[in-house]
Scaffold this motif. Structure first.
Motif, PDB file in Angstrom:
ATOM      1  N   ASN A 100       0.852  -1.187   0.000  1.00  0.00           N
ATOM      2  CA  ASN A 100       0.000   0.000   0.000  1.00  0.00           C
ATOM      3  C   ASN A 100       0.893   1.244   0.000  1.00  0.00           C
ATOM      4  OD1 ASN A 100      -1.758   2.119   0.541  1.00  0.00           O
ATOM      5  ND2 ASN A 100      -2.999   0.921   1.989  1.00  0.00           N
ATOM      6  N   ARG A 101       1.173   1.798  -1.206  1.00  0.00           N
ATOM      7  CA  ARG A 101       2.113   2.908  -1.325  1.00  0.00           C
ATOM      8  C   ARG A 101       1.613   4.149  -0.578  1.00  0.00           C
ATOM      9  NH1 ARG A 101       3.633   7.419  -3.880  1.00  0.00           N
ATOM     10  NH2 ARG A 101       5.809   7.635  -4.536  1.00  0.00           N
ATOM     11  N   ALA A 102       0.317   4.386  -0.616  1.00  0.00           N
ATOM     12  CA  ALA A 102      -0.228   5.553   0.079  1.00  0.00           C
ATOM     13  C   ALA A 102      -0.004   5.457   1.580  1.00  0.00           C
ATOM     14  CB  ALA A 102      -1.725   5.681  -0.223  1.00  0.00           C
ATOM     15  N   ARG A 103      -0.191   4.265   2.124  1.00  0.00           N
ATOM     16  CA  ARG A 103       0.035   4.056   3.558  1.00  0.00           C
ATOM     17  C   ARG A 103       1.514   4.243   3.894  1.00  0.00           C
ATOM     18  NH1 ARG A 103      -1.540   4.233   8.823  1.00  0.00           N
ATOM     19  NH2 ARG A 103      -1.034   2.339  10.005  1.00  0.00           N
ATOM     20  N   MET A 104       2.393   3.696   3.051  1.00  0.00           N
ATOM     21  CA  MET A 104       3.833   3.827   3.297  1.00  0.00           C
ATOM     22  C   MET A 104       4.259   5.299   3.248  1.00  0.00           C
ATOM     23  SD  MET A 104       4.745   0.851   4.046  1.00  0.00           S
ATOM     24  CE  MET A 104       6.364   1.507   4.394  1.00  0.00           C
ATOM     25  N   ALA A 105       3.772   6.035   2.241  1.00  0.00           N
ATOM     26  CA  ALA A 105       4.126   7.453   2.113  1.00  0.00           C
ATOM     27  C   ALA A 105       3.620   8.250   3.314  1.00  0.00           C
ATOM     28  CB  ALA A 105       3.547   8.011   0.819  1.00  0.00           C
ATOM     29  N   GLU A 106       2.416   7.923   3.765  1.00  0.00           N
ATOM     30  CA  GLU A 106       1.822   8.610   4.916  1.00  0.00           C
ATOM     31  C   GLU A 106       2.670   8.396   6.174  1.00  0.00           C
ATOM     32  OE1 GLU A 106      -2.667   8.868   6.686  1.00  0.00           O
ATOM     33  OE2 GLU A 106      -1.816   6.871   6.408  1.00  0.00           O
ATOM     34  N   ILE A 107       3.121   7.148   6.398  1.00  0.00           N
ATOM     35  CA  ILE A 107       3.919   6.831   7.587  1.00  0.00           C
ATOM     36  C   ILE A 107       5.272   7.541   7.535  1.00  0.00           C
ATOM     37  CG2 ILE A 107       5.174   4.962   8.752  1.00  0.00           C
ATOM     38  CD1 ILE A 107       2.827   3.104   7.915  1.00  0.00           C
ATOM     39  N   ILE A 108       5.946   7.441   6.386  1.00  0.00           N
ATOM     40  CA  ILE A 108       7.292   8.025   6.251  1.00  0.00           C
ATOM     41  C   ILE A 108       7.244   9.543   6.413  1.00  0.00           C
ATOM     42  CG2 ILE A 108       9.180   8.413   4.609  1.00  0.00           C
ATOM     43  CD1 ILE A 108       8.598   5.572   3.531  1.00  0.00           C
ATOM     44  N   LEU A 133       6.800  -5.930  -5.763  1.00  0.00           N
ATOM     45  CA  LEU A 133       6.059  -4.673  -5.798  1.00  0.00           C
ATOM     46  C   LEU A 133       5.978  -4.024  -4.417  1.00  0.00           C
ATOM     47  CD1 LEU A 133       3.216  -5.628  -8.310  1.00  0.00           C
ATOM     48  CD2 LEU A 133       5.424  -4.542  -8.761  1.00  0.00           C
ATOM     49  N   GLY A 134       5.999  -4.835  -3.360  1.00  0.00           N
ATOM     50  CA  GLY A 134       6.044  -4.280  -2.007  1.00  0.00           C
ATOM     51  C   GLY A 134       7.338  -3.529  -1.768  1.00  0.00           C
TER      52      GLY A 134
END
Length: 649
Positions: free
Chosen positions: A344-352, A385-386
C-alpha cells in the motif's frame, strides 16, 4: 525370519552382557571356594553343581528384574550402582539358601567371599567400560568453561560429562564464597581472571548458565565477554527447556556450534551511524529477522522506532517484549507499533512523511520456498512490488538510508521465492543508481538458526515428539548464521551502502542438513537410530527435495568481491538491468498481479532474472485448480457440440 533377525539384532547386547555376568558369577564362586579351601575350589559333587545352577538361574532372573541390561553403561550413574549392589547381594543370599536346601556343604564364609568377588567382576567391569568410553571421548571434546557455579551450572556440567562435544575444565562465578572451591575436581575461578584462565586451560567457549539472574545482568556479562573476543553461549535453565518457557531464539544459542565458526562480532561505529538519534522504520517487524532488528535497534538510542507489521498478533507480542526489554535495561525509546501492508504505497508514504523517517530496514517478505511456489502471484506482489512501493515512498520523502534484507536463494534461483528476491534486488540496484536522496543497499545471507520455519525449531519439535527427523536429501548443504549475526549484519551494512551495493557475510563453509539433524539429536540427549545402531532413539528419514529446492546455495553471482570496513563483510559487484527494461518489466508485473495471471508473472520472473532456472513447472495451487476447471469446461463444451461441429475452426 526378518522379524526374528531384527529382534536378535536388537537384543544381542543384553544377551552377551547376561552371559558374561553368569560366567563371572561362576568364576566368583570358584575363587571363593579356592580361598576358603586353600586352592581346592573345583565343583566335584552333584549337590554342589545343583547349588551353583540354582544360584546362576536365580541371579539371572534377579539381574533382569533389576534392569541391569536396560542401563546404557556409558551413562551409568548412582541408580545403576545401587542396582548392581542389590543384584550381587541377592545372588549371595540365594547361594547360601541353595547350599542349605541342596545339602551342598558350602561353608558359611563362602557366600561372603563370593559376594566380594561378584561385586568386583559384575560392577567393576561396567565401571571399566564406562571409564574407557569417557577417556576415548575426552580426546575429541571441545574444552569449555561454565560461567555460573549454581544449580544450573551443576546440571549443565553433569549433562556435558555424558555428551560427546564438550569437556568442562573450569567454572567461573561472581559469588566470592564459591571461588577457589572444587566441583567434582573442577576449580571455580573469579571472573576477573577469565582471560588468563582461558589462555592457560586452552578454553574455546564459555557457557553462561545463570537462568535465575536478571536478563539485564546476563546481557552485561555476555556483551563484556564478547567484546574481549570470547565465544559465549547462553544456556537456558532445565526448567525452561522442559516447560518450553524459553524462546526459540534463546534455545537456539545452544546450537551455535553448528556454524563451525565463531560468531562474527559487530563494529559499534558502523551500527550507531545509522540508528543513534534517528527515526528508524522496520517493515516486517514481527518476523524472525525483523523482531531481532528491533531488539538490537532499541539498544542504540534511536529517537523513534516504528514497527510496521501486517500481523496484529505478531505486532502485539513484539511491542510488549520491547517495552519489557527497555524496562529491564533502563532505556526509553519511543516505540510506535503500526499495522500496514508494504504494498500500500499511500500508507507507506503517509507513515514516512508523518514521522520524518530517516532509516528503513525492509524485512517484510514471504520467504518460505514451498509456500511461495504455491502462491506465485501473491509472492511476487509482496516481495517485488512491495519493495518497490517502500522505495518509491522513501525516495519521495527524503529517507536517508534504505536496507533490503535479502537471501542466498536470490543467487541463481531455482524457485519463485528466490527469483522474486533477486528481482527486488534489481529494483534496489536501479534506485541506488538513479536517485541520490536515499542511500540504498542490500544484505544477503544464508539460513538463520532459530528463525521461524528454519530447520532448528522443526527438528527440535520432531525430536521432542519422538521422531522421525525429516531431511529432504542426505547431501543438502546450507550456509548458516545466528539471528543476532543476521540482524547485526543488516544494521552495519546500512551505514556502508551508497548506490545499490550487495553486502554478504563471510559465513565459513556450508553445513550438511543431515549432519545438523545428527548433532541436534545428540545435543538433546538421544541417539540416532540407523543400520549400525538399530536400538537408537530417533530415526532420520529422507523425504526428497521439495518443489524449487536446491542441493546447495550460493552467496555471490560473480567473482567481483571487494572488502569493506568490516573484515567479515564483503561488497559484491553484480550485473544490473537497464532502467528502461526494468520499468517495462515492473509495469507488466503490476498488471499481471492485478489480473492474477500466474503464467505471465512466472514468465516475467524468468525474463527479468538472468539465471533463474525453475526445476519444475508451475505448482501454484489456485492456478492449477483454475486450469483444471477450464479444461473440464472446454471438454464439456466439445461433448455438447453436434457431430461434426467439434472439428470446425
Amino acid at each position: 525370519m526378518k522379524r526374528l533377525y531384527t529382534l536378535a539384532q536388537k537384543n544381542y547386547k543384553p544377551v552377551l552382557m547376561l552371559s558374561y555376568d553368569l560366567l563371572m558369577l561362576t568364576v566368583a564362586f570358584l575363587l571363593a571356594m579356592t580361598v576358603r579351601f586353600n586352592g581346592a575350589g573345583l565343583i566335584t559333587e552333584k549337590n554342589m553343581a545343583l547349588c551353583v545352577g540354582i544360584t546362576l538361574m536365580s541371579s539371572s532372573l534377579i539381574f533382569l528384574r533389576l534392569g541391569l541390561y536396560r542401563t546404557v553403561i556409558r551413562y551409568m550413574g548412582q541408580q545403576a550402582i545401587v542396582a548392581v549392589l542389590q543384584g550381587v547381594t541377592a545372588s549371595a543370599v540365594v547361594l547360601a539358601v541353595a547350599s542349605y536346601l541342596t545339602y551342598a556343604g558350602v561353608p558359611r564364609s563362602v557366600p561372603v567371599i563370593y559376594w566380594c568377588f561378584a561385586l568386583v567382576f559384575v560392577g567393576g567391569s561396567r565401571w571399566l567400560v564406562r571409564l574407557y568410553y569417557q577417556m576415548a571421548l575426552e580426546i575429541h571434546k571441545t574444552r569449555v568453561a561454565i560461567y555460573g557455579a549454581g544449580t544450573a551450572g551443576l546440571q549443565l556440567y553433569k549433562g556435558l560429562i555424558h555428551g560427546e562435544m564438550y569437556k568442562t575444565v573450569a567454572f567461573f562465578d561472581d559469588n566470592a564464597s564459591k571461588q577457589n572451591t572444587l566441583i567434582d575436581g573442577v576449580l571455580v575461578y573469579s571472573p576477573a581472571k577469565i582471560l588468563d584462565v582461558i589462555a592457560d586451560r586452552d578454553i574455546s567457549e564459555i557457557l553462561l548458565a545463570m537462568p535465575g539472574v536478571p536478563k539485564r545482568r546476563r546481557r552485561e556479562i555476555t556483551r563484556s565477554l564478547r567484546e574481549r573476543g570470547v565465544v559465549v553461549k547462553v544456556i537456558p535453565g532445565m526448567e525452561e527447556l522442559v516447560d518450553s518457557a524459553g524462546r526459540v531464539s534463546d534455545v537456539a544459542q545452544i546450537y551455535e556450534n553448528i556454524l563451525g565458526r565463531a560468531p562474527v562480532e559487530p563494529q559499534k561505529d558502523l551500527i550507531a551511524g545509522s540508528i543513534a538519534g534517528k527515526v528508524v522504520l522496520v517493515t516486517g517487524a514481527g518476523g524472525s529477522i525483523g523482531s531481532e532488528l528491533c531488539r538490537q535497534i532499541v539498544q542504540w538510542g534511536p529517537v523513534q522506532l516504528i514497527l510496521l507489521e501486517a500481523s496484529e498478533f505478531s505486532l502485539y507480542q513484539l511491542e510488549r517484549e520491547l517495552r519489557q526489554q527497555q524496562q529491564d535495561e533502563g532505556s526509553a525509546v519511543h516505540v510506535i507499533p503500526l499495522l500496514g501492508d508494504v504494498r500500500n504505497r499511500a500508507r507507506m508514504a503517509e507513515i514516512i512523511q508523518a514521522f520524518s523517517v530517516q532509516t528503513i530496514y525492509h524485512a517484510a517478505a514471504y520467504k518460505h520456498v514451498p509456500l511461495v511456489e504455491q502462491n506465485v502471484v501473491v509472492g511476487a506482489d509482496n516481495n517485488v512490488l512491495g519493495t518497490l512501493s517502500v522505495l518509491e515512498a522513501a525516495e519521495a520523502h527524503g529517507v536517508e538510508q534504505f536496507v533490503l534484507v535479502s537471501t542466498d536463494k536470490a543467487v541463481r534461483p531455482t524457485n519463485v521465492m528466490g527469483a522474486t528476491k533477486r528481482l527486488a534486488e534489481l529494483v534496489c540496484q536501479d534506485f541506488g543508481r538513479r536517485f541520490g536522496r536515499t542511500r540504498v543497499c542490500m544484505v544477503r545471507f544464508g539460513n538463520v538458526l532459530g528463525s521461524s520455519g528454519s530447520v532448528i525449531p522443526l527438528f527440535t519439535d520432531q525430536i521432542n515428539a519422538g521422531g522421525p527427523v525429516t531431511v529432504t536429501h542426505p547431501k543438502v548443504t546450507r550456509f548458516f548464521m545466528t539471528i543476532p549475526e543476521a540482524a547485526q549484519l543488516v544494521l552495519q551494512a546500512g551505514n556502508m551502502g551508497r548506490h545499490g551495493e550487495v553486502f554478504v557475510l563471510d559465513m565459513g563453509e556450508p553445513v550438511r542438513i543431515y549432519d545438523i539433524a545428527r548433532r541436534l539429536i545428540q545435543i538433546m540427549g538421544h541417539t540416532v537410530r540407523e543400520e549400525s545402531n538399530p536400538d537408537g532413539d530417533i530415526e532420520i528419514q529422507i523425504t526428497g527435495l521439495r518443489p524449487g529446492e536446491k542441493l546447495y546455495e550460493e552467496l555471490l553471482l560473480g567473482d567481483k568481491v571487494a572488502g569493506t570496513e568490516h573484515p567479515m563483510i564483503m561488497r559484491a559487484e553484480e550485473e544490473r538491468l537497464t532502467s528502461e527494461r526494468l520499468q517495462l518489466i515492473l509495469g507488466d508485473l503490476r498488471e499481471a498481479c492485478a489480473q492474477n495471471d500466474c503464467e505471465k508473472v512466472h514468465r516475467l520472473l524468468t525474463e527479468a532474472v538472468k539465471d533463474y532456472s525453475p526445476k519444475q513447472s508451475l505448482v501454484d495451487s489456485v492456478w492449477q485448480c483454475t486450469e483444471g476447471m477450464e479444461r473440464k469446461a472446454a471438454v464439456a463444451v466439445v461433448k455438447r457440440l453436434p457431430v461434426g461441429e467439434s472439428g470446425r475452426s
